[in-house]
Design an enzyme around this catalytic site. Structure first.
Site, PDB file in Angstrom:
ATOM      1  N   SER A   1     -39.034  -8.584 -24.996  1.00 45.59           N
ATOM      2  CA  SER A   1     -38.513 -10.067 -24.222  1.00 45.59           C
ATOM      3  C   SER A   1     -37.377  -8.426 -23.475  1.00 45.59           C
ATOM      4  O   SER A   1     -36.787  -7.825 -23.632  1.00 45.59           O
ATOM      5  CB  SER A   1     -37.861 -11.008 -24.686  1.00 45.59           C
TER       6      SER A   1
ATOM      7  N   TYR B   1     -30.609 -13.545 -30.145  1.00 46.93           N
ATOM      8  CA  TYR B   1     -32.440 -13.648 -29.407  1.00 46.93           C
ATOM      9  C   TYR B   1     -33.212 -12.131 -29.556  1.00 46.93           C
ATOM     10  O   TYR B   1     -33.482 -11.644 -29.848  1.00 46.93           O
ATOM     11  CB  TYR B   1     -32.391 -14.319 -28.266  1.00 46.93           C
TER      12      TYR B   1
ATOM     13  N   LYS C   1     -35.434  -9.195 -31.404  1.00 45.36           N
ATOM     14  CA  LYS C   1     -36.866  -8.893 -30.683  1.00 45.36           C
ATOM     15  C   LYS C   1     -36.669  -7.210 -30.789  1.00 45.36           C
ATOM     16  O   LYS C   1     -37.203  -6.378 -30.619  1.00 45.36           O
ATOM     17  CB  LYS C   1     -36.524  -9.693 -28.753  1.00 45.36           C
TER      18      LYS C   1
END
Ligand code: UFG
Length: 327
Positions: free
Chosen positions: A117, A141, A145
């Site tokens: 991402s 988040y 990643k």
């Protein structure tokens, strides 16, 4: 023809990835726990295994078959939510991926395509952001990643697993042939929220901030059609087969559009008013987030071709209409 295991292949992006691999003549197996994946997204031509990446015994069993590549998209993806439940994000996104890598490294499969991402970059220090931009995620988040990208570097070095880490910008849109019929439940992203408002599923929506230093005061994002994203997965697999090199690539269009651009385009495409209010800023939102995606073009000859705003909105609207008319 290659054999491909697509983990999370019943989900929103995963199901579009399945279509592209099938279309290229590959044999596809989907592994999904159906927590957010949907039956309506499954293609008859793909084999389906119901299973969870937390189940290490199941993963061992799955990897007894040979796969030429794994595409892994089974993750939690709401940046805001990740700040409240980092434990869940650790277990799903980090432990889950390690479980796959563990089972995979004991098998004959040597190619791993990872759904990363733009959240790995954090607040933009310059725009458009290329792959050399500093990596300082501002939400948990994005941290998960980035951690996985680091593990992948080690698994490449130690286990010769070649990987593509695909850093998506803002995924949007649906397959224009309407082969993907499942709508995401409780969506947190802008376009599905706009469409739910048009459909009356929600009475109104909020625009988070109108005093950003942008042309109309609302945030700018690089919206990329999910079919363009899906094609990039296929191209990254083909590129790794040819070059035997791992890849870290941005997937975006290089063009930004504002929240109001998105709302106005939806009003034009649907012929209906979007009922919105101007709300305060959402925490952690950069004003402007646009990709430099030249490297993906240079390395694998990929660029976005279906990501114009009208196509993003129209393809989403078509699937919403299918679903709403059924009820
Ligand atoms: N927005 C609104 N109202 C809403 C929802 C969103 O105004 O109800 C705005 C947001 O403030 C933002 C823009 O619409 O300015 C896009 O928001 P999204 O939540 O759709 O997407 P984000 O840009 O926050 O994040 C998305 C993915 C992340 C990914 C990131 C990469 O959800 O996983 O793109 O660019 F990391």
């Amino acid at each position: 023809m290659s054999t491909i295991l697509i983990i999370g292949g019943a989900g929103y992006i995963g199901s579009h990835v399945v279509l592209e691999f099938l279309n290229a003549g590959h044999e596809v197996t989907i592994l999904d726990n159906m927590s957010s994946g949907q039956q309506a997204n499954l293609q008859a031509k793909a084999k389906f295994i119901h299973g969870d990446i937390q189940d290490r015994i199941k993963l061992r069993e799955v990897f007894q078959d040979h796969y030429d590549a794994v595409v892994h998209l089974a993750a939690l993806k709401a940046a805001g939510e990740s700040m409240f439940v980092p434990d869940q994000y650790s277990i799903q996104n980090i432990n889950g991926t390690l479980n796959i890598l563990d089972a995979m490294s004991k098998s004959s499969c040597k190619v791993f395509i990872f759904s990363s991402s733009a959240a790995v970059y954090g607040m933009p220090e310059y725009l458009p952001m290329d792959e050399k931009h500093p990596l300082q995620p501002i939400n948990y988040y994005g941290f998960t990643k980035l951690e996985v990208e680091r593990f992948l570097g080690w698994f490449d070095q130690l286990k010769n697993i070649k990987f593509a880490s695909l850093r998506y910008f803002n995924a949007a849109g649906y397959d224009t042939k309407k082969r993907i019929k499942g709508l995401e439940q409780n969506p947190a992203n802008l376009l599905p929220i706009i469409l739910e408002t048009v459909m009356g599923i929600r009475p109104e929506m909020s625009v988070f901030g109108n005093n950003y230093p942008t042309s109309d005061g609302t945030c700018i994002r690089d919206y990329i059609h999910v079919t363009d994203l899906a094609i990039a997965h296929l191209k990254s697999f083909e590129t790794i087969l040819k070059t035997k090199q791992s890849l870290k690539l941005n997937l975006g269009t290089g063009k930004g559009f504002s929240v109001l651009d998105m709302i106005k385009t939806t009003e034009k495409v649907t012929g209906q008013k979007v009922n919105y209010n101007m709300a305060g800023r959402r925490e952690g939102d950069p004003a402007d987030l646009v990709a430099k995606a030249d490297l993906a073009k240079e390395i694998m000859g990929w660029e976005a071709t279906q990501s114009d705003l009208e196509n993003l909105v129209r393809s989403t609207w078509e699937v919403y209409k299918l679903n709403i008319n059924k009820k």
